[in-house]
Design a protein around this motif. Structure first.
Motif, PDB file in Angstrom:
ATOM      1  N   PHE A  20       4.419  -0.232   1.674  1.00 44.48           N
ATOM      2  CA  PHE A  20       3.328  -0.435   0.733  1.00 44.48           C
ATOM      3  C   PHE A  20       3.734  -1.562  -0.212  1.00 44.48           C
ATOM      4  CE2 PHE A  20       1.975   3.526   2.339  1.00 44.48           C
ATOM      5  CZ  PHE A  20       0.703   3.835   1.880  1.00 44.48           C
ATOM      6  N   PRO A  21       2.795  -2.389  -0.652  1.00 42.51           N
ATOM      7  CA  PRO A  21       3.142  -3.409  -1.650  1.00 42.51           C
ATOM      8  C   PRO A  21       3.691  -2.753  -2.921  1.00 42.51           C
ATOM      9  CG  PRO A  21       0.957  -3.822  -0.727  1.00 42.51           C
ATOM     10  CD  PRO A  21       1.398  -2.472  -0.231  1.00 42.51           C
ATOM     11  N   ASP A  22       4.626  -3.419  -3.571  1.00 43.59           N
ATOM     12  CA  ASP A  22       5.266  -2.871  -4.777  1.00 43.59           C
ATOM     13  C   ASP A  22       4.261  -2.487  -5.849  1.00 43.59           C
ATOM     14  OD1 ASP A  22       7.761  -3.094  -3.631  1.00 43.59           O
ATOM     15  OD2 ASP A  22       8.191  -5.037  -4.564  1.00 43.59           O
ATOM     16  N   PHE A  23       3.237  -3.314  -6.054  1.00 42.62           N
ATOM     17  CA  PHE A  23       2.267  -3.006  -7.103  1.00 42.62           C
ATOM     18  C   PHE A  23       1.457  -1.756  -6.777  1.00 42.62           C
ATOM     19  CE2 PHE A  23      -0.214  -5.695  -4.270  1.00 42.62           C
ATOM     20  CZ  PHE A  23      -1.485  -5.118  -4.283  1.00 42.62           C
ATOM     21  N   VAL A  24       1.275  -1.465  -5.496  1.00 45.83           N
ATOM     22  CA  VAL A  24       0.577  -0.233  -5.098  1.00 45.83           C
ATOM     23  C   VAL A  24       1.472   0.970  -5.383  1.00 45.83           C
ATOM     24  CG1 VAL A  24      -0.394   1.067  -3.160  1.00 45.83           C
ATOM     25  CG2 VAL A  24      -0.904  -1.371  -3.405  1.00 45.83           C
ATOM     26  N   PHE A  25       2.765   0.876  -5.038  1.00 39.72           N
ATOM     27  CA  PHE A  25       3.711   1.948  -5.372  1.00 39.72           C
ATOM     28  C   PHE A  25       3.749   2.199  -6.871  1.00 39.72           C
ATOM     29  CE2 PHE A  25       6.428   1.367  -1.367  1.00 39.72           C
ATOM     30  CZ  PHE A  25       5.957   2.534  -0.810  1.00 39.72           C
ATOM     31  N   ALA A  26       3.757   1.116  -7.641  1.00 38.41           N
ATOM     32  CA  ALA A  26       3.804   1.257  -9.102  1.00 38.41           C
ATOM     33  C   ALA A  26       2.573   1.999  -9.612  1.00 38.41           C
ATOM     34  CB  ALA A  26       3.921  -0.120  -9.761  1.00 38.41           C
ATOM     35  N   GLU A  27       1.425   1.662  -9.080  1.00 37.66           N
ATOM     36  CA  GLU A  27       0.185   2.327  -9.504  1.00 37.66           C
ATOM     37  C   GLU A  27       0.175   3.790  -9.052  1.00 37.66           C
ATOM     38  OE1 GLU A  27      -3.421   2.451 -11.592  1.00 37.66           O
ATOM     39  OE2 GLU A  27      -1.773   1.020 -11.624  1.00 37.66           O
ATOM     40  N   MET A  28       0.653   4.065  -7.857  1.00 41.30           N
ATOM     41  CA  MET A  28       0.725   5.450  -7.380  1.00 41.30           C
ATOM     42  C   MET A  28       1.672   6.270  -8.263  1.00 41.30           C
ATOM     43  SD  MET A  28       0.759   5.066  -3.242  1.00 41.30           S
ATOM     44  CE  MET A  28      -0.744   5.421  -2.355  1.00 41.30           C
ATOM     45  N   SER A  29       2.776   5.665  -8.662  1.00 39.68           N
ATOM     46  CA  SER A  29       3.735   6.358  -9.528  1.00 39.68           C
ATOM     47  C   SER A  29       3.124   6.679 -10.884  1.00 39.68           C
ATOM     48  CB  SER A  29       4.990   5.504  -9.717  1.00 39.68           C
ATOM     49  OG  SER A  29       5.663   5.381  -8.492  1.00 39.68           O
ATOM     50  N   ARG A  30       2.268   5.794 -11.361  1.00 38.06           N
ATOM     51  CA  ARG A  30       1.584   6.034 -12.636  1.00 38.06           C
ATOM     52  C   ARG A  30       0.784   7.330 -12.599  1.00 38.06           C
ATOM     53  NH1 ARG A  30      -2.226   3.363 -16.231  1.00 38.06           N
ATOM     54  NH2 ARG A  30      -3.669   3.688 -14.547  1.00 38.06           N
ATOM     55  N   PHE A  31       0.311   7.687 -11.409  1.00 37.14           N
ATOM     56  CA  PHE A  31      -0.466   8.914 -11.237  1.00 37.14           C
ATOM     57  C   PHE A  31       0.384  10.059 -10.683  1.00 37.14           C
ATOM     58  CE2 PHE A  31      -3.711   5.743 -11.627  1.00 37.14           C
ATOM     59  CZ  PHE A  31      -4.699   6.387 -12.352  1.00 37.14           C
ATOM     60  N   ARG A  32       1.719   9.922 -10.761  1.00 37.50           N
ATOM     61  CA  ARG A  32       2.686  10.940 -10.369  1.00 37.50           C
ATOM     62  C   ARG A  32       2.684  11.265  -8.874  1.00 37.50           C
ATOM     63  NH1 ARG A  32       3.157  15.996 -13.434  1.00 37.50           N
ATOM     64  NH2 ARG A  32       1.739  16.603 -11.811  1.00 37.50           N
ATOM     65  N   LEU A  33       2.166  10.368  -8.058  1.00 39.84           N
ATOM     66  CA  LEU A  33       2.111  10.646  -6.627  1.00 39.84           C
ATOM     67  C   LEU A  33       3.485  10.577  -5.987  1.00 39.84           C
ATOM     68  CD1 LEU A  33      -1.195   8.854  -5.623  1.00 39.84           C
ATOM     69  CD2 LEU A  33      -0.829  11.105  -6.638  1.00 39.84           C
ATOM     70  N   ASP A  34       4.435   9.945  -6.680  1.00 30.93           N
ATOM     71  CA  ASP A  34       5.804   9.905  -6.169  1.00 30.93           C
ATOM     72  C   ASP A  34       6.452  11.289  -6.215  1.00 30.93           C
ATOM     73  OD1 ASP A  34       5.727   9.753  -8.948  1.00 30.93           O
ATOM     74  OD2 ASP A  34       7.485   8.465  -9.088  1.00 30.93           O
ATOM     75  N   HIS A  35       5.803  12.259  -6.854  1.00 32.50           N
ATOM     76  CA  HIS A  35       6.282  13.647  -6.813  1.00 32.50           C
ATOM     77  C   HIS A  35       5.982  14.289  -5.461  1.00 32.50           C
ATOM     78  CE1 HIS A  35       6.063  14.116 -11.481  1.00 32.50           C
ATOM     79  NE2 HIS A  35       6.863  13.156 -11.089  1.00 32.50           N
ATOM     80  N   TYR A  36       5.025  13.706  -4.734  1.00 35.55           N
ATOM     81  CA  TYR A  36       4.562  14.302  -3.483  1.00 35.55           C
ATOM     82  C   TYR A  36       4.810  13.428  -2.261  1.00 35.55           C
ATOM     83  CZ  TYR A  36       2.160  16.673  -7.236  1.00 35.55           C
ATOM     84  OH  TYR A  36       1.895  17.323  -8.408  1.00 35.55           O
ATOM     85  N   ILE A  37       4.831  12.112  -2.468  1.00 35.24           N
ATOM     86  CA  ILE A  37       5.023  11.167  -1.368  1.00 35.24           C
ATOM     87  C   ILE A  37       6.325  10.420  -1.600  1.00 35.24           C
ATOM     88  CG2 ILE A  37       4.095   9.147  -0.180  1.00 35.24           C
ATOM     89  CD1 ILE A  37       1.295  10.029  -1.104  1.00 35.24           C
ATOM     90  N   LEU A  38       7.241  10.525  -0.653  1.00 37.36           N
ATOM     91  CA  LEU A  38       8.506   9.809  -0.760  1.00 37.36           C
ATOM     92  C   LEU A  38       8.274   8.337  -0.437  1.00 37.36           C
ATOM     93  CD1 LEU A  38      10.533  12.478   1.149  1.00 37.36           C
ATOM     94  CD2 LEU A  38      10.803  11.941  -1.264  1.00 37.36           C
ATOM     95  N   SER A  39       8.833   7.452  -1.256  1.00 40.00           N
ATOM     96  CA  SER A  39       8.605   6.026  -1.047  1.00 40.00           C
ATOM     97  C   SER A  39       9.679   5.211  -1.745  1.00 40.00           C
ATOM     98  CB  SER A  39       7.227   5.641  -1.595  1.00 40.00           C
ATOM     99  OG  SER A  39       7.164   5.887  -2.988  1.00 40.00           O
ATOM    100  N   GLY A  40       9.649   3.920  -1.464  1.00 42.26           N
ATOM    101  CA  GLY A  40      10.535   2.979  -2.138  1.00 42.26           C
ATOM    102  C   GLY A  40      11.989   3.125  -1.741  1.00 42.26           C
ATOM    103  N   GLY A  41      12.822   2.291  -2.337  1.00 37.22           N
ATOM    104  CA  GLY A  41      14.260   2.325  -2.060  1.00 37.22           C
ATOM    105  C   GLY A  41      14.547   2.093  -0.596  1.00 37.22           C
ATOM    106  N   THR A  42      15.329   2.986  -0.001  1.00 36.34           N
ATOM    107  CA  THR A  42      15.689   2.833   1.410  1.00 36.34           C
ATOM    108  C   THR A  42      14.495   3.018   2.341  1.00 36.34           C
ATOM    109  OG1 THR A  42      16.332   5.161   1.473  1.00 36.34           O
ATOM    110  CG2 THR A  42      18.086   3.543   1.086  1.00 36.34           C
ATOM    111  N   LEU A  43      13.394   3.581   1.825  1.00 38.06           N
ATOM    112  CA  LEU A  43      12.184   3.732   2.642  1.00 38.06           C
ATOM    113  C   LEU A  43      11.337   2.459   2.673  1.00 38.06           C
ATOM    114  CD1 LEU A  43      11.120   7.382   1.787  1.00 38.06           C
ATOM    115  CD2 LEU A  43      11.815   6.498   4.014  1.00 38.06           C
TER     116      LEU A  43
END
Length: 190
Positions: free
Chosen positions: A141-164
């Motif tokens: 996913f583009p970095d800015f999309v990950f950043a926006e998803m994280s703003r809505f706490r979706l990183d609590h449910y979807i693993l992303s970024g880093g080694t992924l």
């Protein structure tokens, strides 16, 4: 946008239109007619409509024995106006979970924008797959999309970024990509 095609090289391993357990079983593709659009821009006929005006997918691979699927996305993921997560969950994800799929690899390099709302459908999806030993992982996913998803706490449910952040995912066969992602997910969960 009409030149962005879903990844075709895995069709030799899996075709959702030929899989009688797939939500797209029996779908006929007319590659001579471009009829689907996102904001007035035609998209390649190989993308599948999930019931959203702005978000389309392609199920690239599904393995029922190992219980995983790889889904590629295109468009704008808009939960604020279109509630795309509800549409995706109800129309596609639940049908796949009913067939024993509980590990989801989401490929989002063609997601152009994300507009969040609440996280209740993500939480529901996460809890349902977690109960079965599954997970949801997002790659490319583009970095800015990950950043926006994280703003809505979706990183609590979807693993992303880093080694992924696996930008070279096309260089793998689907089962090898799954093994790689599964290994990375297991390390994070442990």
């Amino acid at each position: 946008m009409h030149q962005i095609e879903p990844y075709y090289n895995w069709l030799k391993y899996y075709n959702p239109a030929e899989d009688d357990r797939s939500p797209f079983f029996g779908k006929q593709y007319n590659f001579d007619v471009y009829s689907e659009t996102i904001y007035g821009y035609y998209i390649d006929p190989a993308w599948d409509n999930i019931g959203s005006e702005t978000l389309f997918i392609k199920i690239l691979y599904t393995d029922y024995q190992q219980g995983f699927t790889i889904i590629e996305f295109i468009g704008e993921w808009n939960d604020a106006i279109n509630n795309d997560i509800m549409t995706l969950k109800r129309n596609i994800i639940e049908a796949m979970m009913a067939e024993g799929i509980f590990k989801f690899i989401l490929i989002g390099e063609n997601i152009m924008n994300f507009h969040g709302s609440d996280d209740s459908y993500y939480e529901e999806w996460f809890e349902e797959v977690e109960d079965e030993g599954g997970w949801i992982a997002a790659i490319s996913f583009p970095d800015f999309v990950f950043a926006e998803m994280s703003r809505f706490r979706l990183d609590h449910y979807i693993l992303s970024g880093g080694t992924l952040s696996i930008d070279n995912w096309r260089t793998f066969q689907p089962t090898i990509l799954f093994d790689k992602v599964d290994g990375l997910v297991q390390r994070r969960l442990n």
